[in-house]
Scaffold this active site. Structure first.
Site, PDB file in Angstrom:
ATOM      1  N   GLY A  85     -65.870 100.506  -7.941  1.00 17.10           N
ATOM      2  CA  GLY A  85     -66.519  99.926  -6.773  1.00 17.10           C
ATOM      3  C   GLY A  85     -67.878  99.350  -7.114  1.00 17.10           C
ATOM      4  O   GLY A  85     -68.298  99.318  -8.274  1.00 17.10           O
ATOM      5  N   THR A  87     -72.099  98.429  -5.339  1.00 21.57           N
ATOM      6  CA  THR A  87     -73.271  99.125  -4.822  1.00 21.57           C
ATOM      7  C   THR A  87     -73.039  99.754  -3.457  1.00 21.57           C
ATOM      8  O   THR A  87     -72.461  99.137  -2.563  1.00 21.57           O
ATOM      9  CB  THR A  87     -74.455  98.146  -4.716  1.00 21.57           C
ATOM     10  N   THR A  88     -73.513 100.990  -3.308  1.00 24.68           N
ATOM     11  CA  THR A  88     -73.494 101.640  -1.998  1.00 24.68           C
ATOM     12  C   THR A  88     -74.716 102.534  -1.879  1.00 24.68           C
ATOM     13  O   THR A  88     -75.491 102.695  -2.828  1.00 24.68           O
ATOM     14  CB  THR A  88     -72.201 102.430  -1.763  1.00 24.68           C
ATOM     15  N   ALA A 151     -66.780 105.527   2.615  1.00 23.32           N
ATOM     16  CA  ALA A 151     -66.524 104.772   1.385  1.00 23.32           C
ATOM     17  C   ALA A 151     -65.879 105.678   0.342  1.00 23.32           C
ATOM     18  O   ALA A 151     -66.091 106.892   0.341  1.00 23.32           O
ATOM     19  CB  ALA A 151     -67.829 104.202   0.844  1.00 23.32           C
ATOM     20  N   ILE A 152     -65.093 105.071  -0.526  1.00 24.74           N
ATOM     21  CA  ILE A 152     -64.427 105.809  -1.604  1.00 24.74           C
ATOM     22  C   ILE A 152     -64.685 105.106  -2.934  1.00 24.74           C
ATOM     23  O   ILE A 152     -64.544 103.888  -3.041  1.00 24.74           O
ATOM     24  CB  ILE A 152     -62.909 105.912  -1.354  1.00 24.74           C
ATOM     25  N   LEU A 165     -65.792 110.538  -2.230  1.00 25.05           N
ATOM     26  CA  LEU A 165     -65.974 109.856  -0.946  1.00 25.05           C
ATOM     27  C   LEU A 165     -67.346 110.141  -0.357  1.00 25.05           C
ATOM     28  O   LEU A 165     -68.000 111.133  -0.679  1.00 25.05           O
ATOM     29  CB  LEU A 165     -64.884 110.288   0.034  1.00 25.05           C
ATOM     30  N   CYS A 182     -70.607  97.796  -1.098  1.00 22.39           N
ATOM     31  CA  CYS A 182     -69.335  97.740  -1.837  1.00 22.39           C
ATOM     32  C   CYS A 182     -68.896  96.309  -2.131  1.00 22.39           C
ATOM     33  O   CYS A 182     -67.717  96.049  -2.380  1.00 22.39           O
ATOM     34  CB  CYS A 182     -68.241  98.495  -1.083  1.00 22.39           C
TER      35      CYS A 182
END
Length: 219
Positions: A85, A87-88, A151-152, A165, A182
């Site tokens: 994935g 950026t978060t 988000a995962i 998660l 994401c």
């Protein structure tokens, strides 16, 4: 009784923990699995879930080398992560849940594993009255086509899972305004609080861990 061992960093005395500390513990469990597979230890590791609420931090996926904030510079660290994935944000009001299990032991493919994470999150949301929780073509759990509540992002090494998660309960959503979460343009982030559900992290954590145990530990 849960089949999966649960380690929680979410306590009243120390509600926040550093992202790095959680990662260090996670890596110890992953290494135990790898040592067992390499016949370096005799005792098989237990399937484990680590839950936490971390200090504000932006994490980059393993294919990213830098972060481009869309406006200004928020007060939060930036850390490189091994997960997939893009950026978060992780921070107060959000539950991070990191299952560390051997997918091969449960006959799970990576895709099926992610699907079960999503199912556990959906079941948790519905337990608190968020009936609109569902999946879309984009990974994670959503309440509308444009509003994501969880988000995962996972990492696999020799079928051993890490990362996992992030479920938004009472997260300060302004942190997401600084990034394209994401890598999904035109999408928003929501939370239990944003959806009109006011509850505490420990209550959600308990339900989430029970659901993860049910969905992940069944073959």
């Amino acid at each position: 009784m849960n089949k999966i061992q649960h380690i929680s960093f979410i306590t009243k005395k120390n509600p926040l923990v550093s992202y790095e500390r959680v990662g260090a513990l996670q890596n110890r469990f992953v290494q135990h699995y790898l040592n067992y597979k390499a016949n370096k230890v005799e005792q098989p590791p237990k399937p484990t879930i680590i839950t936490s609420q971390v200090c504000p931090v932006y994490t980059l996926g393993r294919r990213e080398s830098s972060i481009n904030f869309t406006k200004g510079f928020p007060k939060a660290k930036v850390v490189k992560a091994l997960r997939g994935g893009q950026t978060t944000f992780h921070g107060p009001g959000q539950i991070l849940a990191y299952p560390i299990i051997d997918l091969k032991s449960f006959g799970l493919s990576p895709r099926e594993y992610v699907s079960r994470l999503e199912q556990a999150i959906i079941a948790t949301c519905k337990s608190f009255g968020i009936e609109k929780a569902h999946t879309t073509k984009n990974t994670g759990v959503w309440v509308t086509e444009n509003d994501k509540i969880a988000a995962i992002g996972i990492h696999l090494r020799r079928n051993i899972t890490s990362h996992g998660l992030a479920l938004n309960v009472s997260t300060d959503l302004k942190y997401f305004n600084y990034i394209v979460g994401c890598g999904l343009y035109g999408k928003n982030t929501t939370s239990f609080k944003d959806q009109g559900v006011f509850t505490d992290l420990k209550s959600v954590e308990k339900v989430l861990v029970n659901n993860l145990d049910s969905f992940l530990m069944s073959k």
